[in-house]
Each structure stands twice: as structure tokens, then as C-alpha cells.
Design an enzyme around this catalytic site. Sequence first.
Site, PDB file in Angstrom:
ATOM      1  CG  HIS A 100     -10.307  25.845 -22.822  1.00 51.34           C
ATOM      2  ND1 HIS A 100      -9.776  25.244 -21.704  1.00 51.34           N
ATOM      3  CD2 HIS A 100     -11.088  26.861 -22.381  1.00 51.34           C
ATOM      4  CE1 HIS A 100     -10.215  25.868 -20.623  1.00 51.34           C
ATOM      5  NE2 HIS A 100     -11.009  26.852 -21.001  1.00 51.34           N
ATOM      6  CG  ASP A 103      -6.981  23.750 -23.727  1.00 46.00           C
ATOM      7  OD1 ASP A 103      -6.217  24.701 -23.530  1.00 46.00           O
ATOM      8  OD2 ASP A 103      -8.071  23.614 -23.155  1.00 46.00           O
ATOM      9  CD  GLU A 231     -15.568  26.832 -14.657  1.00 47.82           C
ATOM     10  OE1 GLU A 231     -14.486  27.140 -14.138  1.00 47.82           O
ATOM     11  OE2 GLU A 231     -15.684  25.992 -15.569  1.00 47.82           O
ATOM     12  CD  GLU A 267     -12.278  26.477 -10.900  1.00 46.07           C
ATOM     13  OE1 GLU A 267     -11.325  27.097 -10.369  1.00 46.07           O
ATOM     14  OE2 GLU A 267     -12.441  26.389 -12.129  1.00 46.07           O
ATOM     15  CG  HIS A 270     -14.058  29.758 -10.366  1.00 45.60           C
ATOM     16  ND1 HIS A 270     -14.548  29.524 -11.646  1.00 45.60           N
ATOM     17  CD2 HIS A 270     -12.709  29.843 -10.497  1.00 45.60           C
ATOM     18  CE1 HIS A 270     -13.543  29.469 -12.498  1.00 45.60           C
ATOM     19  NE2 HIS A 270     -12.413  29.657 -11.825  1.00 45.60           N
ATOM     20  CG  ASP A 295     -14.182  22.903 -13.759  1.00 45.02           C
ATOM     21  OD1 ASP A 295     -14.729  21.943 -14.329  1.00 45.02           O
ATOM     22  OD2 ASP A 295     -13.672  23.850 -14.372  1.00 45.02           O
ATOM     23  CG  ASP A 306      -8.860  30.181 -10.121  1.00 46.07           C
ATOM     24  OD1 ASP A 306      -8.987  29.303  -9.266  1.00 46.07           O
ATOM     25  OD2 ASP A 306      -9.423  30.141 -11.228  1.00 46.07           O
ATOM     26  CG  ASP A 308      -7.120  26.721 -11.186  1.00 41.74           C
ATOM     27  OD1 ASP A 308      -8.254  26.744 -10.669  1.00 41.74           O
ATOM     28  OD2 ASP A 308      -6.848  27.345 -12.230  1.00 41.74           O
ATOM     29  CG  ASP A 338     -10.130  24.135 -14.038  1.00 39.05           C
ATOM     30  OD1 ASP A 338      -8.969  24.207 -14.474  1.00 39.05           O
ATOM     31  OD2 ASP A 338     -10.933  25.076 -14.094  1.00 39.05           O
TER      32      ASP A 338
END
Length: 440
Positions: A100, A103, A231, A267, A270, A295, A306, A308, A338
Site C-alpha cells: 500500500h 506502507d 479483492e 484471499e 476473505h 493473497d 479476518d 490473516d 497477506d
Amino acid sequence: MGEFFKGIGKIGYEGRDSANPLAFKYYDPDEVIGGKTMREQLRFALSWWHTMGGDGTDMFGVGTADKTWGESDPAARAKAKVDAAFEIMDKLSIDFFCFHDRDLSPEYGSLAETNAKLDEITDYIKAKQAETGIKCLWGTAKCFDHPRYMHGAGTSPSADVFAYAAAQIKKAIEATVKLGGNGYVFWGGREGYETLLNTNMGLELDNMARLMRMAVEYGRSIGFKGDFYIEPKPKEPTKHQYDFDTATVLGFLRKYGLDKDFRMNIEANHATLAQHTFQHELRVARDNGFFGSIDANQGDPLLGWDTDQFPTNVYDAALCMYEVLKAGGFTNGGLNFDSKARRGSFTPEDIFHSYIAGMDTFALGLRIAQKMIDDGRIDRFVADRYSSWNTGIGKDIIDGKVGFAELEKYALEKGEVTDSLGSGRQEMLESIMNNIMFSM
């Protein structure tokens, strides 16, 4: 530049019998599977946000990991992140990264200053890329965490916020092109609603399409030849997000004529939040010609958000890579982790343990998926199950040679059809998969 991860050398492949926690057991980058090396098939990527910035903060507690990289000044920290990220990627033999915009470099006092600082850090990254050969897989804009985006970015009720988001996305696309990225991702973030009582859904969706169309037109005008991705995610942070799942996104893209430029970035976590399997979302994308990138992570089925987590579920990885291989493999996309180490896994070494676990899991998944294809039993079963569509009335239906009148006549003459139904043999097929997996 000093070494950030002292005592951790290049992570090598030592095979499944190795007891070395800092070695790959299944990921052999140069091993050829399905006509390509593992490195080419898997196209692993580091996620800048979780790996370089995620410190374990959650809704119930402050961070547990130090991700300052030894710097208190934001500009110096951004540069140190680059040095640390490239050290991680070099030691893990990871060829790509995803980012991003915020980031890479945080927001400063104004958009102009923020853009200038982003230019400085992307100049530094580009020089690192030239030294190492490491590439950008895709980029995106972080249009969801700042208070200005509390009601959305492209779907905000404020035209001023829409304009700001457009400016931010423009710059993020420029950064992606500058760093050689072959993908640009839209993740809904806060593009959704909490209640329809205060929401003009039609206008919000129209505006999201307008923003995406502008992004495509601008990206192409500056030489971006890669894929634009959406996404899908059903919820969190908003109660209902417009990119709910792959099927929903397909309808959106086709309605607004955006289907020629966009693909899916699927993802795993997700998918499960949408009450689908990871394989389901990949299959919908593949069957519709929208498979793009992945992802790679997993969620906890006992938690409703989520999480992750780094992927360690070999079954899911195998079924994922089965879809990837059936789609012809990655083109511009890859496997972006991710994923974030658990809050209690807070040491620098845990970054390496996490990536090794994820990379080995997908290496195993790739091996199993190719073996499933080579074995052929599952594919043969599916082909035989649908064989009635290859001849006779089935072929006539597909060829458009019959309508309701002809089908009624056929059904009346045929009579009851239960005797022509075959067993779905789900348990047998799952046993075959186990046999393939555990005979390796």
C-alpha cells in the site's frame, strides 16, 4: 546499511527429514513441477503492511513486536523498512513484494509533501531492485484508515473525499508503474455500508465504477500494461461491503463494462468470511476467465473476523494450487502472503518461521495438485459423471437444437430417470485425495 537479522543466514532447502527450523522442508525453488520451477509456479511475495509494519496491535491490545526498525523519524524509518524488507526477501529467496502507498511512506502535512516523500522512498526501492532483481507484484492505495475515509473513499457521500481518493490512487498507480508492478489492486476497505437508512447505494456503486474507470484510463495512459484486480471481501470493517465475493464482483464489473481490464485477487480468509471455501472463490474466478492473483493466508474457523494467519492447511493449499494449475498458472499474479505472525510470535526470528511455514505449505500444495492432475482419477470421474452431455439429448441441448417442446416429448418417452443417476462418490473422491497426499 547494517544487518537487521543477525544470526539468520540464507534459508535453504534441506528436505522433509530436516529438523532445522530455519530451513525449507518442501520448497525447493529449482525443482521442476508441471513444466516450471517451483519458484516460477508459486511467485511468492512479501506483504509490506503486515511484515514490515504489523506490530501485533489488535482491538484489545497494543503492539507486541517492535517494527520501528531502529528509527523514530518517519522518513528514516521508511528507508530502514526498505533495507529490512530486502534482507528478508533475499534470505528467503522471495522474488516479489506488494505494497500500500502508506506502507512505504506515511502521510505528512499535505498531499504534496506526502507525494514528495513517497517519491523519495520509491527512488530508494527502485535502486534496491536494480541491485537485487526483486520485483513488485502489485501496488495499491491505502484509502481506508485515515478519518477522511470513515464513510468510504470511492463510495463516500462527500465529493471532496472522492476527489482526494482519486488523487491518492493516481499517485499509487504511478508508484506501481515506477517499481515495475504488473498489478494494481482495489480492496473495498470501507466501500460499503453499516445501514441502508443513510445510504444511496445506487450512487455509491456508480461512483465506485467511475473511480475504477478513471484508474484504468489513467494507468493505461502512463504505460501500465498489467492487470487491475479487485479483492473480494464481504465484511469488516463495514458490515456489508460491495465487493462481497467473486460472483458479486463479476456482476459489478459486467454491469459497468469494466470486465475487460479487471481480474480477481482472491484471499483465502476473505473467502471463508463470505461462507465460501477458498477453492470455491478460485473456481468461480477461473470458470469465468477472471483468475488473477492470490493473497495467501488462512482464518480461524472459530473466530468471526479476518485473522490473516500464515497458511499451514495443506488441504486448502493443494486445492488452491489445483485451481491455479488448471487455470494455466499465474500470468501477472502470484502468491502474496497477506499474513501476519500471531501477536504472541513477536521476535524478528518469528518472521522467518512464519514465511517458511507458509512457503512450505504451498510447495506441498503444488506437489499434491500436480500429482492429482497426473493421477487423473478425479478428473476422469468428473468427466464420466457429465458424459451424458457429450452425446444424445445432452449434446442437442448444448448445441441449441431442442427447446421445451422437444424436451417434453423426450421426457414423456423416456419416463422416470432415477435409474440413470450415478453416485456422487464424495467419500471415495476424498479418500483418493488422501491417498494422493499421503503416498508422496
